[in-house]
Design an enzyme around this catalytic site. Structure first.
Site, PDB file in Angstrom:
ATOM      1  CG  HIS A   1      -9.558 -41.562 -39.581  1.00 16.83           C
ATOM      2  ND1 HIS A   1      -9.394 -42.878 -39.970  1.00 16.83           N
ATOM      3  CD2 HIS A   1      -8.705 -40.839 -40.352  1.00 16.83           C
ATOM      4  CE1 HIS A   1      -8.491 -42.959 -40.931  1.00 16.83           C
ATOM      5  NE2 HIS A   1      -8.058 -41.729 -41.183  1.00 16.83           N
TER       6      HIS A   1
ATOM      7  CG  HIS B   1      -9.382 -39.501 -45.374  1.00 17.83           C
ATOM      8  ND1 HIS B   1      -8.865 -40.465 -46.223  1.00 17.83           N
ATOM      9  CD2 HIS B   1      -8.780 -39.697 -44.174  1.00 17.83           C
ATOM     10  CE1 HIS B   1      -8.006 -41.214 -45.552  1.00 17.83           C
ATOM     11  NE2 HIS B   1      -7.938 -40.766 -44.310  1.00 17.83           N
TER      12      HIS B   1
ATOM     13  CG  ASN C   1      -4.391 -40.490 -45.605  1.00 14.26           C
ATOM     14  OD1 ASN C   1      -4.069 -40.765 -44.453  1.00 14.26           O
ATOM     15  ND2 ASN C   1      -4.202 -41.328 -46.617  1.00 14.26           N
TER      16      ASN C   1
ATOM     17  CB  ILE D   1      -5.585 -46.287 -45.832  1.00 10.86           C
ATOM     18  CG1 ILE D   1      -4.217 -46.656 -45.265  1.00 10.86           C
ATOM     19  CG2 ILE D   1      -5.510 -45.029 -46.664  1.00 10.86           C
ATOM     20  CD1 ILE D   1      -4.158 -47.986 -44.569  1.00 10.86           C
TER      21      ILE D   1
ATOM     22  CG  HIS E   1      -5.395 -37.812 -40.886  1.00 11.17           C
ATOM     23  ND1 HIS E   1      -4.344 -38.679 -40.741  1.00 11.17           N
ATOM     24  CD2 HIS E   1      -6.296 -38.466 -41.662  1.00 11.17           C
ATOM     25  CE1 HIS E   1      -4.592 -39.796 -41.407  1.00 11.17           C
ATOM     26  NE2 HIS E   1      -5.775 -39.691 -41.972  1.00 11.17           N
TER      27      HIS E   1
END
Length: 865
Positions: free
Chosen positions: A531, A717, A721, A865, A526
């Site tokens: 990110h 993602h 997520n 997010i 993740h």
């Protein structure tokens, strides 16, 4: 270029061109002001904050519009006529005029104003404009539309940017027409303006960045710890060294700490280029402040107030039925934010209550089965680690000079016990053995981790049954050797069992695997792989690709809010003493472990087909769908993901082919080549010498690289997520840490394995206080914002004036709608057992669309997010 047919008649001297300017006032949008107003206690504030917001939106607009028209000025810049020095002519400064009534399709809180430009027969066609704000407060410029340009027609500028007082900027703010030009095709009159704007965005690499800045630059991760607060708060600098390589983050330029000049002083308010902080335009900003509230209030409160343990599985399930009573003083400390309304119930009962996780929505106990344990490796929240077993016994890549012999102690006799009549050799050669291997990731840190926790590094081998499901055969639990790392691992092998203490040991062994998996998922699958890996691409794109560039227009939707959410993570989630360190096994070594994994990060392998091939789960086969033959046919993440991947790549190919017809055009694109050089040499500087980097010399390389960037920011993602709460919200199913090792025979703890297995399990996994914080955070992270923009969508239908690109994008949306139907059909096929599994939870994470909230579906365009 600028050749739209004549609209509105021929030019006449004295003609005025009308424009419409759409903007939003800062005081309408600033969440800090909203929360400052909503300060009457948790009960009233949480219940009334949305009403307060509505009131502010209305009254603030009415008050602001009276000054906007006198304080905002625009100057048009010609794209076809020059000033004698080769640069586009700059028109007369003109102010906003009449405030218009609400226009059709105007977004919430947006206001429109008339503006009239005096026309000059020598001015030509506008291609850009300057804008100046003479107010002390900033505003958000949405768009500008010019109507009836003589000999041309209408022109649209898609702006979406914060505009501060003109004195804040070294150079005037400029916006370009909503058209697309390669650098070599830019109208000559706009070339200087295009180059200057990119120079402004790159900055000079000096000084501390201010709120209003729009500068994109690189730095290492040197702000996670705070050496000035003591040795326990210090963290190693990640990036810039071979020992701790890392992707780069956005530079803030804050001053160094006193004790370590290489570390940057942490701050709760971290700079990101102003337009990367959309706030506060979207409801995910409430989520942002919710995370800060949890970090700053709930985390220390739970740690200090809740000492009790869960005593039974029923008590864990009560979190979703009746909740937990909290100390009264907790509520006076919590920020009154609507994001907490689903968690905190303040109707007199004062309890903490969570929505039921989907993993127990049908069955309360199916999560415990071996089949579900294996299925979640293919269709859970972390389906991108399992690989085919290709060497036996499993080996280690750790340096033997430091760690000794780390080869697995699993034997083929261990495996054949449960191979259902198939020999080991048959299973291996028949591609029916798979491994989930976290040994090398954890062993180097496990000795230090076990000083404050208790866990193992794990290897799990599974067998592909005739019905397509995975059956765990054996789990290896390894510890550092008691005599020193150089002596290798101290390992034990656990086999499946269904009765007595052995069955509890098997359940605990699976829990240790999931603890490894939960941590690897959060920190590597993740955080690192989506990110952190994405941020350098965002920075480089803004430094080197003009908004006029076709690849900028292709990629920018997939960057939305990522730098903002990453800055939040550095200040509240992955920082020293933050939520991740408090609630996940590696504690203070959490992000450092991800640095060790980054050493083996390979950009081309982030593309799904390459990833599947590398893990031995697919092979190239031109006769199979998507050109790949899957080893496990019923692999929901791979099956759905390949459809999404192909749709993305087809869209990118269709789009890129509009602007590049030869490889030479790619090679001679100065902005494109500078962009890629910056990504490799500065954004991922610690891996810049790796031979696997694409050279970006061909159209195919551009298509593949762009597709991979979009895949990372959207589907990859989404896959790792939005299943966090549906699966991990039930802490029994996905514990994040373990507190004791398997008890030794002859001890009271061992006897308890047979007499009270639930108590043994609960005393081993995540404790109650950490579980409550963990659930609070992952519920927030698993939610979609109300204004989320999903794959195949754009926030503005006028994102480009190129009708060919719009048509290709429409085709992309149609394909995604068809994929959504395909996924639903597969989920309804009972023969595909991995689609729903024993918990009867359909795999929906790669359905492209979603509604707001905790939906367990939807692929946003970006990591927002």
């Amino acid at each position: 270029m600028f050749s739209v047919p004549v609209v509105g008649g021929l030019f006449n001297k004295g003609h005025k061109v009308k424009g419409t300017v759409v903007l939003m006032g800062k005081n309408v949008l600033d969440l800090n002001e909203i929360t400052a107003v909503a300060s009457g206690g948790v009960g009233g504030a949480v219940g009334g904050a949305l009403g307060t917001l509505t009131g502010i939106l209305g009254s603030a607009v009415d008050g602001a519009t009276s000054i906007f028209s006198q304080s905002i000025a625009l100057q048009l810049i010609s794209a076809t006529k020059t000033d004698g020095q080769g640069n586009g002519k700059v028109g007369k400064q003109t102010y906003l005029q009449k405030h218009l009534p609400t226009l059709p399709n105007l977004g919430a809180a947006q206001d429109a104003f008339d503006i009239y430009f005096e026309w000059d027969d020598d001015f030509g066609i506008p291609g850009a404009f300057y804008i100046k704000n003479f107010m002390q407060v900033e505003f958000f410029l949405v768009s500008v539309t010019l109507e009836d340009i003589p000999n041309h027609g209408s022109i649209h500028f898609d702006c979406k940017s914060w505009i501060y007082n003109a004195k804040k900027y070294k150079n005037d703010r400029i916006f370009f027409v909503n058209q697309t030009f390669l650098p070599s095709e830019t109208p000559a009159a706009l070339v200087k303006y295009r180059e200057e704007e990119l120079q402004n965005l790159r900055g000079d690499g000096k000084g501390e960045r201010k709120e209003w800045d729009r500068i994109y630059d690189y730095d290492v991760y040197n702000d996670l710890g705070n050496p000035d607060a003591g040795a326990k708060s210090a963290r190693p600098v990640l990036g810039g060294s071979s020992s701790h390589p890392y992707p780069r983050r956005g530079r803030t330029g804050r001053k160094a700490t006193r004790k370590d000049p290489k570390s940057e002083t942490p701050s709760s308010s971290v700079y990101v280029p102003r337009d990367e902080n959309f706030g506060h335009l979207k409801s995910s900003d409430f989520l942002t402040y919710g995370i800060k509230s949890i970090s700053q209030t709930l985390l220390p409160t739970f740690t200090s107030k809740i000492f009790t343990e869960f005593n039974s599985f029923d008590e864990v399930r009560s979190l979703y039925d009746g909740g937990i009573r909290l100390p009264t003083d907790v509520f006076s400390k919590i920020s009154p934010l609507p994001v907490l309304k689903e968690i905190l119930r303040t109707d007199g009962e004062q309890v903490l209550k969570f929505p039921p996780p989907k993993v127990i929505s049908v069955s309360k106990s199916a999560w415990m089965t071996d089949e579900e344990f294996g299925r979640e490796m293919l269709a859970g929240v972390n389906p991108c680690v399992i690989r085919r077993l290709q060497e036996f016994p499993p080996q280690s890549a750790l340096d033997a000079a430091i760690y000794g012999d780390q080869a697995s102690t699993i034997t083929k006799e261990h495996l054949e016990v449960n191979l259902e009549g198939v020999t080991f050799e048959q299973a291996l050669s028949g591609q029916r053995l798979f491994i989930l291997d976290y040994h090398d990731a954890f062993i180097p840190y496990l000795r230090k981790i076990n000083e404050f926790a208790k866990s193992y590094a794990t290897r799990t081998i599974l067998f592909l049954k005739d019905d397509g499901t995975l059956k765990p055969l054996v789990i290896e639990l390894s510890l550092p050797h008691p005599d020193g790392d150089q002596f290798g691992a101290d390992s034990k092998v656990v086999l499946p069992a269904t009765e007595g203490a052995e069955s509890t040991i098997w359940l605990l062994a699976k829990a240790y695997v999931i603890v490894n998996d939960s941590c690897y998922h959060q920190l590597m699958s993740h955080w690192l792989n989506t990110h952190a890996a994405m941020e350098p691409f965002i920075i480089a794109t803004n430094r080197h690709l003009s908004v006029l560039h076709p690849i900028y227009k292709l990629l920018y939707p997939h960057y939305r809010d990522t730098m903002n959410i990453n800055a939040l993570a550095r200040s509240s989630l992955i920082n020293a003493g933050g939520i991740i360190e408090q609630t996940f096994l590696p504690g203070p070594y959490s992000v450092e472990i991800s640095s060790a994994v980054y050493k083996n990060w390979v950009f081309p392998d982030q593309a799904l087909p390459a990833d599947l091939i590398k893990r031995g789960l697919a092979s190239e086969d031109s006769s199979s769908p998507h050109g790949l033959r899957l080893v496990i046919e019923d692999y929901p993440y791979a099956v759905d993901g390949l459809e999404i991947w192909d749709a993305i790549k087809t869209w990118v190919r269709d789009y890129v082919s509009l602007y590049y017809t030869t490889n030479e055009a790619v090679q001679k694109d100065s902005e494109l080549q500078a962009w890629w050089k910056d990504v490799v040499e500065n954004g991922h500087a610690d891996l810049k010498d790796k031979p696997w980097w694409p050279k970006l010399q061909t159209i195919d390389e551009l298509i593949q690289s762009s597709s991979t960037i979009i895949w990372i920011g959207s589907a990859l993602h989404a896959a790792v997520n939005f299943g966090q709460y549906p699966y991990g919200g039930y802490i029994l199913n996905r514990p994040t840490l373990s507190r004791r090792l398997i008890p030794e025979k002859g001890t009271p703890e061992y006897d308890e394995l047979g007499t009270n297995p639930q108590k043994s399990y609960l005393r081993t996994i995540t404790a109650k206080s950490e579980a409550l914080v963990d659930l609070s955070v992952i519920e927030i992270l698993s939610r979609h914002a109300s204004d989320e923009i999903y794959l195949g969508q754009r926030d503005n239908p006028n994102w480009t004036s190129d009708t060919r690109a719009l048509q290709a994008f429409k085709k992309f949306g149609t394909t995604l709608a068809e994929i959504e139907q395909n996924i639903t059909r597969r989920n309804n096929d009972s023969s595909q057992r991995n689609r729903t599994g024993p918990v009867e939870l359909p795999y929906t994470l790669l359905l492209p669309t979603s509604k707001e909230g905790l939906t367990f579906r939807g692929i946003p365009n970006s990591i927002s997010i």
